[in-house]
Design an enzyme around this catalytic site. Structure first.
Site, PDB file in Angstrom:
ATOM      1  N   ASP A   1       2.404  13.044  -4.271  1.00  0.00           N
ATOM      2  CA  ASP A   1       1.340  12.621  -3.075  1.00  0.00           C
ATOM      3  C   ASP A   1       2.252  12.992  -2.198  1.00  0.00           C
ATOM      4  OD1 ASP A   1      -1.209  13.444  -1.666  1.00  0.00           O
ATOM      5  OD2 ASP A   1      -1.285  11.654  -1.408  1.00  0.00           O
TER       6      ASP A   1
ATOM      7  N   ASN B   1      -8.338  16.310  -2.673  1.00  0.00           N
ATOM      8  CA  ASN B   1      -7.449  14.348  -2.735  1.00  0.00           C
ATOM      9  C   ASN B   1      -8.640  13.651  -2.365  1.00  0.00           C
ATOM     10  OD1 ASN B   1      -5.818  16.235  -3.213  1.00  0.00           O
ATOM     11  ND2 ASN B   1      -4.095  15.651  -1.438  1.00  0.00           N
TER      12      ASN B   1
ATOM     13  N   GLY C   1      -7.563  14.237   3.132  1.00  0.00           N
ATOM     14  CA  GLY C   1      -8.704  14.081   3.817  1.00  0.00           C
ATOM     15  C   GLY C   1     -10.056  13.975   3.226  1.00  0.00           C
TER      16      GLY C   1
HETATM   17  P1  13P Z   1      -8.163  10.386   2.108  1.00  0.00           P
HETATM   18  O1  13P Z   1      -7.734   9.422   2.639  1.00  0.00           O
HETATM   19  O2  13P Z   1      -9.447  11.446   2.554  1.00  0.00           O
HETATM   20  O3  13P Z   1      -9.031  10.077   0.513  1.00  0.00           O
HETATM   21  O4  13P Z   1      -7.555  11.496   1.853  1.00  0.00           O
HETATM   22  C1  13P Z   1      -6.412  11.157   0.062  1.00  0.00           C
HETATM   23  C2  13P Z   1      -5.424  11.867   0.486  1.00  0.00           C
HETATM   24  O5  13P Z   1      -5.464  13.601   1.196  1.00  0.00           O
HETATM   25  C3  13P Z   1      -4.115  11.668  -0.080  1.00  0.00           C
HETATM   26  O6  13P Z   1      -3.394  13.081  -0.161  1.00  0.00           O
HETATM   27  O1  G3H Z   2      -2.135  10.509   2.615  1.00  0.00           O
HETATM   28  C1  G3H Z   2      -1.846   9.673   1.900  1.00  0.00           C
HETATM   29  C2  G3H Z   2      -2.745   8.699   0.364  1.00  0.00           C
HETATM   30  O2  G3H Z   2      -3.663   8.480   0.686  1.00  0.00           O
HETATM   31  C3  G3H Z   2      -1.726   7.688  -0.018  1.00  0.00           C
HETATM   32  O3  G3H Z   2      -1.615   6.548   1.497  1.00  0.00           O
HETATM   33  O4  G3H Z   2       0.760   6.244   1.590  1.00  0.00           O
HETATM   34  O5  G3H Z   2      -1.054   4.276   1.503  1.00  0.00           O
HETATM   35  O6  G3H Z   2      -0.003   5.220  -0.646  1.00  0.00           O
HETATM   36  P1  G3H Z   2      -0.208   5.264   0.593  1.00  0.00           P
HETATM   37 ZN    ZN Z   3      -2.605  13.469   1.611  1.00  0.00          ZN
END
Ligand code: 13P
Ligand code: G3H
Ligand code: ZN
Length: 309
Positions: free
Chosen positions: A82, A254, A212
């Site tokens: 990610d 996500n 998000g």
């Molecule tokens: P949220 O913060 O809305 O759960 O989004 C997660 C995300 O986009 C991880 O890449």
């Molecule tokens: O989009 C981001 C994810 O919520 C991951 O968050 O970088 O704190 O692990 P993180």
């Molecule tokens: Zn993200």
């Protein structure tokens, strides 16, 4: 069972008008809760690992935990990086056995984003790994209500076509009004469905990704508030909007914040009710169940991916 790419998964999702959940994992209980839900729901599954998760847990642990979950559950799983921020981390994950990586060049100018993404695509494809990229920047709370900021940050449909053609990327994360974290909207939640429709029309059959996309369920926010440490002003993407997006070419949704809320609400509640307890299994166990229930609900009632395995 195996670690698989998302190619077939997205094709089926696109044609079936549903989305596959991509859930962020950071430890064993989170992985177990999500995988148990996917098994019960007979759902396709993407587990995603951020750079922060790799740093927290040590990459080898997460990879081995996902392999253990796969073996124990008998499920095929997509293991995805990610928000890879540069070529090196994407290459590292490809070399480590990930089946999918995201290169997030969204902060760069268009041409630089294309160049970086193409470099990752060339390497990943040579190893049989698929690539997600991002075009446009996720809105902050202020951007969502400001029309000029919207046009400057949201994904431009014509650019999306050019980006996909020139990079050969397998899926594209778009900005239509969602944002990361628990504070997504100040007033009425709003996503730019017209823009999504325009992108889908210009890129028929091409899988789009929504980052998000946590809904920040009131039940978890209320629990957190009730059991200490208020999180005022929290607001997520209404489930109805996610259902709508899943029917419009969005194949991957996500979710991280909702996992955090489910786990944290459960643990806070536990400690208020059992202040003298100190066996981690006593509070991580219910936390894992809270994650499982939340993920099962998403699969069945929001993403539409239950029984699509
Ligand atoms: P949220 O913060 O809305 O759960 O989004 C997660 C995300 O986009 C991880 O890449
Ligand atoms: O989009 C981001 C994810 O919520 C991951 O968050 O970088 O704190 O692990 P993180
Ligand atoms: Zn993200």
């Amino acid at each position: 069972m195996a670690l698989i790419t998302s190619k077939e998964m997205f094709k089926k999702a696109y044609e079936g008008g549903y989305a596959v959940g991509a859930f962020n994992v950071n430890n064993m209980e989170i992985i177990q809760g999500i995988v148990e839900a996917a098994k019960e729901e007979n759902s396709p599954l993407i587990l995603q690992v951020s750079a922060g998760a790799r740093k927290y847990a040590n990459p080898i642990y997460l990879k081995k935990l996902v392999e253990a979950a796969m073996e124990e559950s008998g499920l095929d799983i997509v293991l995805h990086l990610d928000h890879g921020e540069d070529f090196e981390i994407c290459k590292q994950c490809v070399d480590d056995g990930f089946t999918s990586v995201m290169i997030d060049g969204s902060k760069y100018p268009f041409e630089e984003n294309i160049e970086l993404t193409k470099r990752v695509v060339d390497y990943a494809h040579s190893k049989g790994v698929v690539v997600e990229a991002e075009l446009g920047r996720l809105a902050g709370i202020e951007d969502a209500v400001n029309v000029d900021a919207r046009d400057a940050t949201f994904t431009d449909p014509d650019q999306a076509v050019e980006f996909v053609e020139r990079t050969g990327v397998d899926s594209l994360a778009i900005a239509i009004g969602t944002s990361h974290g628990a504070y997504k909207f100040k007033g009425e939640p709003q996503l730019d469905f017209e823009r999504l429709e325009a992108i889908t029309k210009l890129l028929p059959g091409f899988p789009l990704v929504l980052h998000g996309a946590s809904s920040v369920p009131k039940e978890f926010v209320d629990l957190c508030n009730k059991y200490g440490g208020e999180i005022p002003g929290a607001a997520g993407v209404p489930e109805e909007m996610l259902r709508r997006a899943a029917k419009m070419g969005v194949c991957k949704i996500n979710i991280d914040t909702d996992l955090r809320l489910a786990l944290t609400a459960s643990i806070r509640k536990f400690f208020v009710e059992n202040p003298s307890e100190f066996d981690p299994r006593k509070y991580l166990g219910p936390g894992r169940t809270a994650i499982k229930d939340m993920v099962a609900h998403k699969m069945r009632n929001v993403l539409g991916c239950s029984n699509k395995r």
